[in-house]
Design an enzyme around this catalytic site. Structure first.
Site, mmCIF file in Angstrom:
data_model
loop_
_atom_site.group_PDB
_atom_site.id
_atom_site.type_symbol
_atom_site.label_atom_id
_atom_site.label_comp_id
_atom_site.label_asym_id
_atom_site.label_seq_id
_atom_site.Cartn_x
_atom_site.Cartn_y
_atom_site.Cartn_z
ATOM 1 N N LEU A 238 65.618 17.728 -14.890
ATOM 2 C CA LEU A 238 66.719 18.059 -15.663
ATOM 3 C C LEU A 238 68.015 17.279 -15.328
ATOM 4 C CD1 LEU A 238 66.487 22.005 -15.574
ATOM 5 C CD2 LEU A 238 65.576 20.421 -17.496
ATOM 6 N N TYR B 213 55.353 4.512 -9.195
ATOM 7 C CA TYR B 213 54.699 5.443 -10.068
ATOM 8 C C TYR B 213 54.762 6.939 -9.580
ATOM 9 C CZ TYR B 213 52.831 2.044 -13.409
ATOM 10 O OH TYR B 213 52.756 1.044 -14.375
ATOM 11 N N GLU C 57 72.203 18.160 -2.976
ATOM 12 C CA GLU C 57 71.171 18.241 -3.994
ATOM 13 C C GLU C 57 69.779 18.713 -3.525
ATOM 14 O OE1 GLU C 57 70.499 14.805 -6.544
ATOM 15 O OE2 GLU C 57 68.786 15.586 -7.505
ATOM 16 N N THR D 19 67.019 32.209 -23.227
ATOM 17 C CA THR D 19 67.481 32.195 -22.174
ATOM 18 C C THR D 19 66.491 32.786 -21.028
ATOM 19 O OG1 THR D 19 68.476 34.421 -22.485
ATOM 20 C CG2 THR D 19 69.719 32.633 -23.019
ATOM 21 N N LYS E 81 75.446 36.304 -22.618
ATOM 22 C CA LYS E 81 73.858 36.824 -22.404
ATOM 23 C C LYS E 81 73.493 36.353 -20.987
ATOM 24 C CE LYS E 81 69.512 37.518 -24.477
ATOM 25 N NZ LYS E 81 68.526 37.029 -25.655
ATOM 26 N N GLY F 19 58.743 -6.824 -6.118
ATOM 27 C CA GLY F 19 57.446 -5.935 -6.213
ATOM 28 C C GLY F 19 56.656 -6.490 -4.871
ATOM 29 N N CYS G 296 64.241 -11.001 -5.308
ATOM 30 C CA CYS G 296 63.088 -10.792 -4.230
ATOM 31 C C CYS G 296 61.674 -11.460 -4.577
ATOM 32 C CB CYS G 296 63.222 -9.325 -3.745
ATOM 33 S SG CYS G 296 62.707 -9.100 -2.204
ATOM 34 N N GLY H 151 60.730 -11.750 -7.410
ATOM 35 C CA GLY H 151 60.951 -12.754 -8.432
ATOM 36 C C GLY H 151 61.535 -14.142 -7.929
ATOM 37 N N GLN I 69 60.580 -15.323 -4.876
ATOM 38 C CA GLN I 69 59.783 -16.006 -4.231
ATOM 39 C C GLN I 69 58.673 -16.526 -5.043
ATOM 40 O OE1 GLN I 69 57.985 -12.751 -1.731
ATOM 41 N NE2 GLN I 69 59.858 -12.733 -0.455
ATOM 42 N N HIS J 55 68.721 -7.668 -2.986
ATOM 43 C CA HIS J 55 68.684 -7.019 -4.312
ATOM 44 C C HIS J 55 70.043 -6.820 -4.812
ATOM 45 C CE1 HIS J 55 64.455 -5.434 -4.211
ATOM 46 N NE2 HIS J 55 64.479 -5.823 -2.998
ATOM 47 N N GLU K 105 70.972 -5.337 -7.358
ATOM 48 C CA GLU K 105 70.995 -4.183 -8.374
ATOM 49 C C GLU K 105 71.392 -3.110 -7.370
ATOM 50 O OE1 GLU K 105 68.575 -5.829 -7.277
ATOM 51 O OE2 GLU K 105 66.490 -4.513 -7.037
HETATM 52 N N1 GLN Z 1 56.813 -8.432 -1.160
HETATM 53 C C1 GLN Z 1 57.794 -9.576 -1.056
HETATM 54 C C2 GLN Z 1 58.022 -9.257 0.322
HETATM 55 O O1 GLN Z 1 57.773 -8.607 1.157
HETATM 56 C C3 GLN Z 1 58.948 -8.915 -1.796
HETATM 57 C C4 GLN Z 1 59.547 -7.652 -1.737
HETATM 58 C C5 GLN Z 1 60.532 -7.203 -2.852
HETATM 59 O O2 GLN Z 1 60.375 -7.947 -3.795
HETATM 60 N N2 GLN Z 1 61.016 -6.151 -2.506
HETATM 61 O O3 GLN Z 1 58.654 -10.121 0.806
#
Ligand code: GLN
Length: 536
Positions: free
Chosen positions: A17, A56, A143, A190, A225, A356, A383, A385, A387, A509, A511
């Site tokens: 929510l 996931y 939270e 409600t 209510k 990843g 990261c 990406g 590599q 990272h 982000e």
């Molecule tokens: N798998 C890669 C590593 O461990 C990159 C990790 C990542 O993208 N966060 O170095």
């Protein structure tokens, strides 16, 4: 300074929510009135932290400055409040039990039977109060993950009951619930809310404020209510209507007076006016784009938006900064191959290859990078990406046909990405990566120097593998610039290409550090480069 107030945010009826967004919005409003706040998430699962969870399962794993692997809601907290969080801001049942069991083994409870009440609840309380005890905050917003009625949430709700009892008006409960609209009946209902509040009451907790997530506006009758059935005053029934963007929620909550209710109930002055002018400027720019670009996000978790949450949000911040709409296209790297790359990547003004782990989808990532490099499409590799960009360059420019990261292929003759030295002895999986903030020194005269405009930066990391320094010279000779280096350990943190308008890979990272108040310069400039690409 006044005594710290504790505000709990619980959820009822359904998950998803938006407790995290409500908590972050409340923090934003209190902050806009000059109060200092921090937000904490208590997660009822048994994992010690979400670092070992598949995206996931639980969406992205967010990383704090101090290297905690945390729930993605902490990302919202930072993006809204622009205040860094830490390990103390995310606690799981696993961590609580681990601490209590360690204490038991040490003999701290010698002679006692260790029980959920009081030992587990005391430990939960300690984890909450630790934030207040710093004296830094007027408000600690906690939270509670999950939904009331879950077996797993019981010790947390019990802790809330105890803290309410101990602290009186210095402690407050906000309950977020769903008011579903039944189209067949043409009515908002409600009853589920009444039931979820009853469940809380059975556990000894009376909520002070009910925030109602709804698709349609609540009329006065519905508010009355809910107030009547749930033992709250009508002013404490707050509507949380579905919004165009999560960033509208602080403004909507101000209209509904959520902050005023909280301040009144905790006996805090309400005479200040919440200043959201910068926030509103951001919203205006976000909603009034003057241009748009298509950016491809190449990764393997494309069915779930939350898997790359912080990247998505960073693009929203960068989009507002540029007044340029970003159409983010998720591209599954497992579906990319030499034959379809042109078709799938054509029309993109920028390509981001995602972070990843593991082999799955690697080939597609490398193909996307080759496409970006050869077609001069702006590229950002994060990261894994980055590599992959190093591997792609080795194979297609340096001519090392079998080059790879040893994470994917340990027997490669050209391990251009290799396990970091100190990782070689590590066998445990949880919390053992290179995590959190590390300094990086940027070389002057490079593209990233122009972007950051400073030489010394600090960015957050989460990885085990690293650019293999043995190959540095070969890369540099062939036109790759190693533009950012960790000064202490001499690790390559940023790469860029000489003969390309915008090709940047970062081992960290970015982000995790982009916020509404401070959009990350790499994302801002990436969108700018994409816009330029579109024009050309
Ligand atoms: N798998 C890669 C590593 O461990 C990159 C990790 C990542 O993208 N966060 O170095």
């Amino acid at each position: 300074m006044s005594k710290t107030k504790y505000i709990f945010v619980t959820g009822g009826v359904s998950s998803s929510l938006g407790k995290g967004i409500i908590s972050a919005s409340l923090a934003k409003l209190l902050q806009a009135r000059g109060y200092s706040t921090t937000i904490q998430k208590l997660d009822p699962y048994i994992n010690v932290d979400p670092g070992t969870l598949n995206p996931y399962e639980h969406g992205e794993c967010y990383v704090t400055r101090d290297g905690a692997e945390t729930d993605l809601d902490l990302g919202h907290y930072e993006r809204f409040s622009n205040i860094p969080t830490s390990q103390a801001n995310n606690v799981t049942t696993g961590r609580i039990y681990q601490t209590v069991i360690n204490k038991e083994r040490r003999g701290d409870y010698l002679g006692e039977t260790v029980q959920v009440i009081p030992h587990i609840t005391d430990e939960i309380k300690r984890s909450i109060k630790i934030l207040g005890s710093t004296g830094d905050y007027d408000f600690v917003i906690t939270e509670i993950g999950g939904t009331v009625g879950d077996i797993e949430s019981l010790p947390y709700v019990e802790t809330v009951r105890q803290m309410r009892w101990e602290m009186g008006r210095n402690c407050l409960v906000v309950h977020l619930t769903l008011i579903p609209y039944l189209s067949a009946a043409g009515e908002l209902k409600t009853k589920p809310t009444q039931h979820s509040v009853k469940t809380l009451q059975e556990q000894g907790v009376q909520p002070d404020i009910i925030v109602c997530r709804t698709e349609r506006h609540l009329n006065e009758n519905i508010r009355k209510k809910i107030a009547l059935f749930c033992n709250v005053s009508p002013t404490s029934v707050i509507e949380s209507i579905d919004a165009e963007t999560i960033y509208d929620v602080p403004v909507l909550m101000r209209q509904e007076g959520l902050d005023v209710e909280v301040l009144n109930k905790t006996k805090m002055p309400t005479d200040s006016i919440p200043d959201l002018s910068d926030w509103e400027k951001f919203l205006f720019k976000l909603k009034h784009s003057k241009s748009e670009v298509n950016i491809g996000l190449v990764g393997k978790y494309t069915e779930l938006k939350d898997a790359y949450k912080s990247i998505n949000e960073s693009f929203i911040h960068a989009s507002a900064a540029n007044q340029c709409k970003v159409n983010l296209k998720l591209i599954n790297s497992e579906d990319l191959n030499d034959r379809n790359a042109d078709k799938k990547l054509n029309g993109l003004n920028g390509i981001l290859v995602a972070p990843g782990f593991g082999y799955r989808g690697i080939d597609g990532k490398i193909i996307a990078i080759k496409y970006a490099r050869e077609n001069k499409v702006p590229f950002l590799g994060i990261c894994l990406g980055m590599q992959c960009a190093v591997v792609e360059f080795a194979r297609n420019v340096l001519g090392y046909k079998d080059a790879h990261s040893t994470e994917m292929y340990s027997k490669t003759k050209h391990p251009v990405i290799d396990l970091m030295e100190h990782q070689k002895k590590v066998s445990e999986k949880g919390g053992t990566m290179r995590l959190g903030s590390y300094p990086c020194r940027i070389k002057k005269g490079t593209k990233v120097y122009k972007i950051y405009n400073i030489t010394d930066i600090s960015e957050r990391h989460r990885h085990r593998y690293e650019f293999n320094n043995k190959y540095r010279e070969n890369y540099e000779k062939a036109g790759m610039i190693l533009s950012g280096i960790n000064p202490k350990d001499d690790l390559v943190e940023i790469i860029e290409l000489k003969d390309h308008p915008w090709f940047i890979g970062v081992q960290f990272h970015p982000e995790y550090q982009s916020t509404v108040a401070k959009p990350h310069p790499l994302f801002v400039e990436f969108v700018k480069a994409a816009r330029k690409h579109k024009k050309s």
